[in-house]
Design an enzyme around this catalytic site. Structure first.
Site, PDB file in Angstrom:
ATOM      1  CB  ALA A  73      -0.950  -0.009   1.193  1.00  0.00           C
ATOM      2  CB  THR A  74       4.238   2.141   1.195  1.00  0.00           C
ATOM      3  OG1 THR A  74       3.967   2.072   2.600  1.00  0.00           O
ATOM      4  CG2 THR A  74       5.241   3.256   0.952  1.00  0.00           C
ATOM      5  CD  GLN A 181      -4.932  -0.678   9.372  1.00  0.00           C
ATOM      6  OE1 GLN A 181      -5.504  -1.622   9.926  1.00  0.00           O
ATOM      7  NE2 GLN A 181      -3.609  -0.607   9.316  1.00  0.00           N
ATOM      8  CB  SER A 201      -2.000  -3.600   2.278  1.00  0.00           C
ATOM      9  OG  SER A 201      -0.971  -4.404   2.807  1.00  0.00           O
ATOM     10  CG  HIS A 203       1.125  -6.888   5.385  1.00  0.00           C
ATOM     11  ND1 HIS A 203       1.372  -6.508   6.675  1.00  0.00           N
ATOM     12  CD2 HIS A 203       1.326  -5.802   4.614  1.00  0.00           C
ATOM     13  CE1 HIS A 203       1.709  -5.227   6.680  1.00  0.00           C
ATOM     14  NE2 HIS A 203       1.677  -4.777   5.433  1.00  0.00           N
ATOM     15  CB  THR A 242       8.278 -10.161 -12.954  1.00  0.00           C
ATOM     16  OG1 THR A 242       9.110 -10.031 -14.106  1.00  0.00           O
ATOM     17  CG2 THR A 242       7.744 -11.585 -12.872  1.00  0.00           C
ATOM     18  CB  CYS A 328       9.304   5.791  24.769  1.00  0.00           C
ATOM     19  SG  CYS A 328       9.674   7.154  25.857  1.00  0.00           S
TER      20      CYS A 328
END
Lengths: 404, 133
Positions: A73-74, A181, A201, A203, A242, A328
């Site tokens: 999807a990127t 999503q 996408s 995955h 391909t 973080c």
């Protein structure tokens, strides 16, 4: 119950065993190149790719010829934005998107901004949704594309896609949606919703990694996109390279399974998600859901636990895989830009956890996760100077903090 | 984030968690960081006024695992030290002891700041006390 528990299904999903089974022949004996037109190896590869193309098209109400395969999807998002900006440069130089898009959209948009494309970033409300009147006001005669994600990857909020499609079609502006999503989880129909371009996408829907697709409308209107990857002219010239036949076979099978099980699976996931939410919120105070619960994917829960930092909470739940909007956990040391866009204070953005339920989660797992969350939040609050201050009646927000 | 064994140990078994009376003359309190930055440390020392030795140290921290570990370690190191020895604790000592990765060095800086702030608070109280006599 097996540990660790995977509850981060917005990041990626495990491969469904049925998908792997469908793929296996194409990872072994049936290795042909779908572009080989003169022998049986090529023919069987092409046939498999075309079957996958149809399965993907069927999930979103498209025709197979409108599906362009990509690496994910990127890449699809990159082609949609850059390809439309280039192709329709004569018509205009303005794109409208939102502040909570995936980085594949935001970074493509900022790349275009450096090349004389104007980009309007629509804000979202505390519910995580855009305002349609704001969208309408942002449209100009120079607007060539509106790109709004169908469902958000952090908070799972579902945008008013049908209404956006009606607005863009009326103005003759192309509508792209990043449906990574949403696809396979909620019903999408490119004709009913008047979507012109859509990123998908493999995955995220229990298919393999490394395969994605771009839906590109062929009629009313016919959409043309300048390619980003040049080469042998595969995929109607829009994306050379391909074909990833085993990936396509798996992606197709994954779409077919999602389409067949969507209704029952949604009900099951919603019940599990609500059980998780009720168990957590019933046992802890000062816990806040981020984004609309009403307009939301059935498998998403994003919660901020006041006075507890997200990464430390995840560290305590070492048998559970979730994610956090805490700085973080990111390389940038900035908390989630999505939560900030919602107006969630930075301290609560640092305290957020995203639970992404999936096909293989069970009620037993949900109960275990809820218990772990409650136990760890309580423990970390005993460790938290902010919780202590709040209990003493100190207004933590009004304190004069020494900034680093 | 893959943490060292020592960080995990301090996170799971934090030493000297708690609070002391911040109005007591022999107690110094340092609160550093900011909630919007994702780290707040409260570090307190109780000093033997005759010997100048840190008798007790307590902390509470809002922050990631390494922030908790850095402040937990700081309380361990503070106990039994003189004020001068306490002031000599450097963030790099904490980084080394806990094997903190580069993105977590700011946690050790915050711990050093908390130590200095607690000592400054204690010294201020002592000076004010002397002044009033």
């Amino acid at each position: 119950m097996r540990l660790p528990i995977y509850m981060d299904n917005h990041a990626t999903t495990p491969l469904d065993p049925r998908v792997l089974e469908a793929m296996m022949p194409y990872l072994t004996d049936k290795f042909g190149n779908a572009a080989s037109r003169n022998h049986s190896f090529g023919w069987e590869a092409e046939e498999a790719a075309e079957k996958g193309r149809k399965q993907i098209a069927d999930l979103i109400g498209a025709t197979p010829k409108e599906i362009v395969f990509t690496s994910g999807a990127t890449e699809s998002d990159n082609i949609a934005l850059k390809g439309a900006a280039e192709m329709y440069a004569e018509k205009g130089n303005h794109i409208i998107t939102t502040t909570i898009e995936h980085k594949a959209i935001l970074d493509s948009a900022s790349w275009l901004e450096q090349r004389n494309i104007e980009v309007t970033y629509l804000p979202v409300g505390p519910d995580g949704l855009i305002n349609l009147e704001q969208l309408e006001r942002a449209m100009t005669d120079r607007t060539i594309l509106v790109s709004v994600m169908a469902a958000n990857n952090e908070i799972g909020t579902v945008q008013p896609i049908r209404e956006i499609g009606a607005l863009t079609r009326k103005r003759g502006i192309l509508f792209h949606t990043d449906a990574v999503q949403a696809a396979g989880k909620i019903r999408l129909d490119v004709d009913e919703m008047q979507i012109d371009i859509m990123s998908l996408s493999g995955h995220k829907i229990y298919g393999p990694k490394g395969i994605g697709a771009l839906y590109v409308r062929r009629r009313n209107p016919r959409v043309r996109l300048t390619p980003v990857v040049h080469g042998g002219g595969h995929e109607r010239g829009m994306r050379s390279g391909t074909l990833n036949v085993p990936g396509i076979v798996g992606f197709g099978k994954a779409c077919e399974i999602c389409a067949g099980e969507m209704e029952s699976e949604n009900a099951r996931l919603r019940a599990l998600r609500d059980r998780l939410k009720n168990r957590i919120m019933g046992q802890l105070d000062e816990v806040y859901v981020n984004g609309s619960m009403e307009h939301r994917l059935p498998n998403n829960l994003n919660i901020s636990f006041a006075y507890v930092e997200g990464e430390s909470l995840m560290m305590g739940m070492k048998d559970i895989a979730v994610s956090s909007g805490s700085a973080c956990t990111s390389a940038s040391l900035e908390p989630s830009y999505v939560l900030k866009a919602l107006g969630v204070g930075e301290e609560l953005a640092h305290s957020s956890i995203r639970f992404g339920l999936g096909r293989f989660n069970t009620e037993e797992e949900v109960d275990y996760v809820a218990a772990q969350v409650v136990e760890n939040v309580k423990r970390l609050r005993e460790l938290s100077p902010l919780y202590e201050m709040a209990k003493e009646g100190v207004d933590v927000k009004s304190m004069n903090w020494s900034h680093k | 984030m893959a943490y060292s064994e020592k960080v995990i140990d301090h996170y799971q078994n934090p030493r000297n968690v708690g609070s002391m009376d911040k109005t007591a003359k022999d107690v110094g309190t340092g609160i550093v960081g900011a909630p919007e930055c994702g780290d707040v440390m409260k570090l307190q020392i109780q000093v033997d006024e005759k010997t100048g030795i840190v008798k007790d140290a307590k902390f509470k921290t809002f922050g990631c695992g390494s922030a908790i570990a850095s402040s937990s370690l700081a309380t361990e190191w503070l106990r039994g030290r003189s004020i001068d020895e306490a002031l000599s604790i450097k963030n790099t000592d904490i980084v080394q002891e806990l094997a903190l990765p580069p993105v977590k060095i700011h946690c050790s800086v915050l711990a050093e700041d908390a130590i200095k702030a607690a000592i400054a608070d204690y010294q201020k109280k002592q000076n004010n006390g002397n002044g009033s006599k």
